[in-house]
Design a protein around this motif. Structure first.
Motif, PDB file in Angstrom:
ATOM      1  N   ARG B  24       0.846  -1.203   0.000  1.00 18.40           N
ATOM      2  CA  ARG B  24       0.000   0.000   0.000  1.00 18.40           C
ATOM      3  C   ARG B  24       0.881   1.252   0.000  1.00 18.40           C
ATOM      4  O   ARG B  24       0.626   2.209  -0.740  1.00 18.40           O
ATOM      5  N   LEU B  25       1.956   1.227   0.820  1.00 19.85           N
ATOM      6  CA  LEU B  25       2.858   2.378   0.892  1.00 19.85           C
ATOM      7  C   LEU B  25       3.591   2.565  -0.440  1.00 19.85           C
ATOM      8  O   LEU B  25       3.695   3.702  -0.942  1.00 19.85           O
ATOM      9  N   ASP B  26       4.062   1.468  -1.030  1.00 16.40           N
ATOM     10  CA  ASP B  26       4.778   1.567  -2.312  1.00 16.40           C
ATOM     11  C   ASP B  26       3.882   2.192  -3.379  1.00 16.40           C
ATOM     12  O   ASP B  26       4.318   3.067  -4.135  1.00 16.40           O
ATOM     13  N   ALA B  27       2.616   1.733  -3.401  1.00 15.01           N
ATOM     14  CA  ALA B  27       1.679   2.270  -4.401  1.00 15.01           C
ATOM     15  C   ALA B  27       1.450   3.762  -4.158  1.00 15.01           C
ATOM     16  O   ALA B  27       1.423   4.568  -5.101  1.00 15.01           O
ATOM     17  N   ALA B  28       1.301   4.123  -2.875  1.00 13.64           N
ATOM     18  CA  ALA B  28       1.064   5.538  -2.544  1.00 13.64           C
ATOM     19  C   ALA B  28       2.273   6.397  -2.930  1.00 13.64           C
ATOM     20  O   ALA B  28       2.121   7.518  -3.420  1.00 13.64           O
ATOM     21  N   LEU B  29       3.467   5.881  -2.719  1.00 12.38           N
ATOM     22  CA  LEU B  29       4.679   6.638  -3.076  1.00 12.38           C
ATOM     23  C   LEU B  29       4.788   6.835  -4.582  1.00 12.38           C
ATOM     24  O   LEU B  29       5.220   7.883  -5.057  1.00 12.38           O
ATOM     25  N   ARG B  30       4.353   5.802  -5.330  1.00 12.23           N
ATOM     26  CA  ARG B  30       4.390   5.937  -6.798  1.00 12.23           C
ATOM     27  C   ARG B  30       3.386   6.989  -7.272  1.00 12.23           C
ATOM     28  O   ARG B  30       3.652   7.760  -8.174  1.00 12.23           O
ATOM     29  N   ARG B  31       2.237   7.020  -6.563  1.00  9.05           N
ATOM     30  CA  ARG B  31       1.138   7.856  -7.018  1.00  9.05           C
ATOM     31  C   ARG B  31       1.254   9.326  -6.570  1.00  9.05           C
ATOM     32  O   ARG B  31       0.937  10.233  -7.322  1.00  9.05           O
ATOM     33  N   ASP B  32       1.739   9.528  -5.321  1.00 11.86           N
ATOM     34  CA  ASP B  32       1.646  10.852  -4.690  1.00 11.86           C
ATOM     35  C   ASP B  32       3.016  11.544  -4.599  1.00 11.86           C
ATOM     36  O   ASP B  32       3.867  11.147  -3.797  1.00 11.86           O
ATOM     37  N   PRO B  33       3.239  12.607  -5.379  1.00 14.84           N
ATOM     38  CA  PRO B  33       4.545  13.299  -5.323  1.00 14.84           C
ATOM     39  C   PRO B  33       4.783  13.986  -3.971  1.00 14.84           C
ATOM     40  O   PRO B  33       5.922  14.075  -3.519  1.00 14.84           O
ATOM     41  N   GLY B  34       3.695  14.418  -3.322  1.00 16.56           N
ATOM     42  CA  GLY B  34       3.823  15.058  -1.998  1.00 16.56           C
ATOM     43  C   GLY B  34       4.392  14.074  -0.982  1.00 16.56           C
ATOM     44  O   GLY B  34       5.257  14.422  -0.168  1.00 16.56           O
ATOM     45  N   LEU B  35       3.910  12.849  -1.053  1.00 15.48           N
ATOM     46  CA  LEU B  35       4.380  11.809  -0.126  1.00 15.48           C
ATOM     47  C   LEU B  35       5.845  11.466  -0.423  1.00 15.48           C
ATOM     48  O   LEU B  35       6.639  11.230   0.491  1.00 15.48           O
ATOM     49  N   ARG B  36       6.166  11.488  -1.723  1.00 20.14           N
ATOM     50  CA  ARG B  36       7.574  11.212  -2.102  1.00 20.14           C
ATOM     51  C   ARG B  36       8.498  12.293  -1.550  1.00 20.14           C
ATOM     52  O   ARG B  36       9.557  11.997  -1.005  1.00 20.14           O
ATOM     53  N   ASP B  37       8.060  13.554  -1.642  1.00 20.55           N
ATOM     54  CA  ASP B  37       8.864  14.655  -1.106  1.00 20.55           C
ATOM     55  C   ASP B  37       9.056  14.493   0.401  1.00 20.55           C
ATOM     56  O   ASP B  37      10.145  14.687   0.937  1.00 20.55           O
ATOM     57  N   GLU B  38       7.946  14.154   1.056  1.00 20.61           N
ATOM     58  CA  GLU B  38       7.988  13.968   2.512  1.00 20.61           C
ATOM     59  C   GLU B  38       8.964  12.840   2.878  1.00 20.61           C
ATOM     60  O   GLU B  38       9.740  12.953   3.833  1.00 20.61           O
ATOM     61  N   HIS B  39       8.913  11.775   2.092  1.00 17.15           N
ATOM     62  CA  HIS B  39       9.812  10.641   2.309  1.00 17.15           C
ATOM     63  C   HIS B  39      11.275  11.083   2.194  1.00 17.15           C
ATOM     64  O   HIS B  39      12.107  10.778   3.051  1.00 17.15           O
ATOM     65  N   GLU B  40      11.545  11.861   1.147  1.00 16.97           N
ATOM     66  CA  GLU B  40      12.927  12.348   0.943  1.00 16.97           C
ATOM     67  C   GLU B  40      13.371  13.243   2.081  1.00 16.97           C
ATOM     68  O   GLU B  40      14.494  13.132   2.577  1.00 16.97           O
ATOM     69  N   ARG B  41      12.459  14.137   2.515  1.00 21.31           N
ATOM     70  CA  ARG B  41      12.800  15.055   3.618  1.00 21.31           C
ATOM     71  C   ARG B  41      13.120  14.278   4.886  1.00 21.31           C
ATOM     72  O   ARG B  41      14.081  14.565   5.592  1.00 21.31           O
ATOM     73  N   LEU B  42      12.293  13.262   5.136  1.00 20.24           N
ATOM     74  CA  LEU B  42      12.487  12.468   6.358  1.00 20.24           C
ATOM     75  C   LEU B  42      13.800  11.698   6.318  1.00 20.24           C
ATOM     76  O   LEU B  42      14.537  11.653   7.306  1.00 20.24           O
ATOM     77  N   VAL B  43      14.072  11.093   5.171  1.00 25.91           N
ATOM     78  CA  VAL B  43      15.308  10.312   5.036  1.00 25.91           C
ATOM     79  C   VAL B  43      16.516  11.234   5.222  1.00 25.91           C
ATOM     80  O   VAL B  43      17.478  10.885   5.905  1.00 25.91           O
TER      81      VAL B  43
END
Lengths: 196, 152
Positions: B24-43
């Motif tokens: 579910r998370l992988d699909a959301a990361l593929r779909r949502d650029p905002g979530l991808r940005d958040e992921h990058e910021r957190l990492v």
């Protein structure tokens, strides 16, 4: 055999039998880890040095009761973090009687790192800004960041050291990362303004 | 960015997700650029925090600990009379409780003696300083009752 070649268990046994050199070797082996915990929790202050010494004194006093359920490192970390949290509580009590608002505060958490010179210095370096942001976190949030992210304990180990359920550690980790993120973005902005 | 997906993102960094949650998370990361940005910021944030240099104590820390230990031991030794050794906690505990137990036993015997001496009757209750319990049948006098009803 040289003490520094011995295992922790052998050193603990020897120290229990009164061998001072064995205990000194344990102190030398683990002072880095203890320093890392107490200085990150309390800042580079005399209280941190005192908490570090007290950690080893308590370990020495408890040697007879130490059965090795946890590793020496984890056992010392637990003592160190508990002493740091106690010291932070004392600071908070003192702060109630001597109200003091440090410069640049932006959230509603009570400031706890009065003695750290970095708290009032210009943050021209990422490491300083991260430490300063960390110092502004409440103790319960700071402790999970220190143990989980900085000391590299797993979430389960962090929970065991702090005596908390894993779920609580996870939720504190999340909230502390959100706070850190906010504080670092804000200090970045300040830095940009100062540079401009 | 959905809150549940953000929760999953945070949790994925500190706990293991079930295969269903992970997909579910992988699909959301593929779909949502905002979530991808958040992921990058957190990492990035976590890597900055994790890579902080470890602080250390001033030189000769172990020496200071050993000196403090020696000072504390000599203070302890000074408070113990010559010829006696420092009692260990395990040894001291039964000794301390023995004293408490003897004192408690003497106090109990004195209390029981006093209660029995000052009460009119001798019973378990009076020895513990309790009043005798009254039951309804103790208050009922059959003779008085029959007299009242005129049958005597």
């Amino acid at each position: 055999m040289r003490e520094d070649a011995l295992t922790d268990e052998a050193l603990v046994d020897a120290a229990r039998d009164g061998c001072e050199d064995a205990f000194r070797t344990l102190v030398e082996r683990y002072e880095g880890r203890v320093a890392s915990v107490v200085i990150r929790m309390l800042g580079n202050t005399p209280e941190a040095e005192d908490a570090g010494q007290e950690t080893f004194i308590r370990f020495y006093r408890g040697l007879r009761g130490f059965r090795g359920q946890a590793s020496v490192g984890t056992y010392l970390t637990r003592i160190a973090i508990n002493l740091s949290l106690t010291e932070l509580k004392k600071r908070r009590r003192r702060a109630i009687f001597v109200p003091f608002t440090p410069p640049g505060r932006e959230d509603d958490t009570p400031e706890l790192e009065y003695a750290d010179p970095a708290a009032s210095a210009e943050y021209d370096d990422t490491a300083d800004r991260i430490q300063a942001a960390l110092n502004r976190l409440k103790p319960e949030f700071r402790s999970v960041i220190v143990l989980r992210l900085m000391e590299g304990y797993s979430t389960k180990e962090t929970a065991e050291i702090l005596g908390l359920p894993v779920g609580t550690v996870l939720s504190r980790l999340r909230r502390s990362q959100e706070k850190l993120k906010r504080m670092l973005i804000s200090s970045n902005r300040e830095l940009v303004h100062e540079t401009v | 960015m959905k809150r549940s997906e953000l929760d999953l993102l945070y949790r994925s960094l500190d706990a293991s997700l079930t295969p269903e949650e992970q997909s579910r998370l992988d699909a959301a990361l593929r779909r949502d650029p905002g979530l991808r940005d958040e992921h990058e910021r957190l990492v990035r944030l976590r890597s900055q925090v994790e890579n902080q240099e470890s602080p250390s104590f001033r030189a000769d820390f172990s020496q200071r600990v050993m000196e403090r230990l020696a000072a504390e031991s000599s203070t302890m030794r000074a408070s113990i009379p010559e010829g006696e050794t420092t009692p260990d906690f395990e040894d001291a505990l039964p000794l301390m409780f023995r004293k408490v137990a003897v004192a408690a036993s003497v106090a109990a015997v004195l209390l029981v003696t006093y209660n029995l001496a000052t009460s009119e009757s001798v019973s378990i209750n009076t020895s513990f300083g309790l009043t005798e319990e009254l039951y309804p049948e103790d208050l009922y006098d059959a003779r008085i009752a029959l007299e009242t009803e005129g049958e005597l």
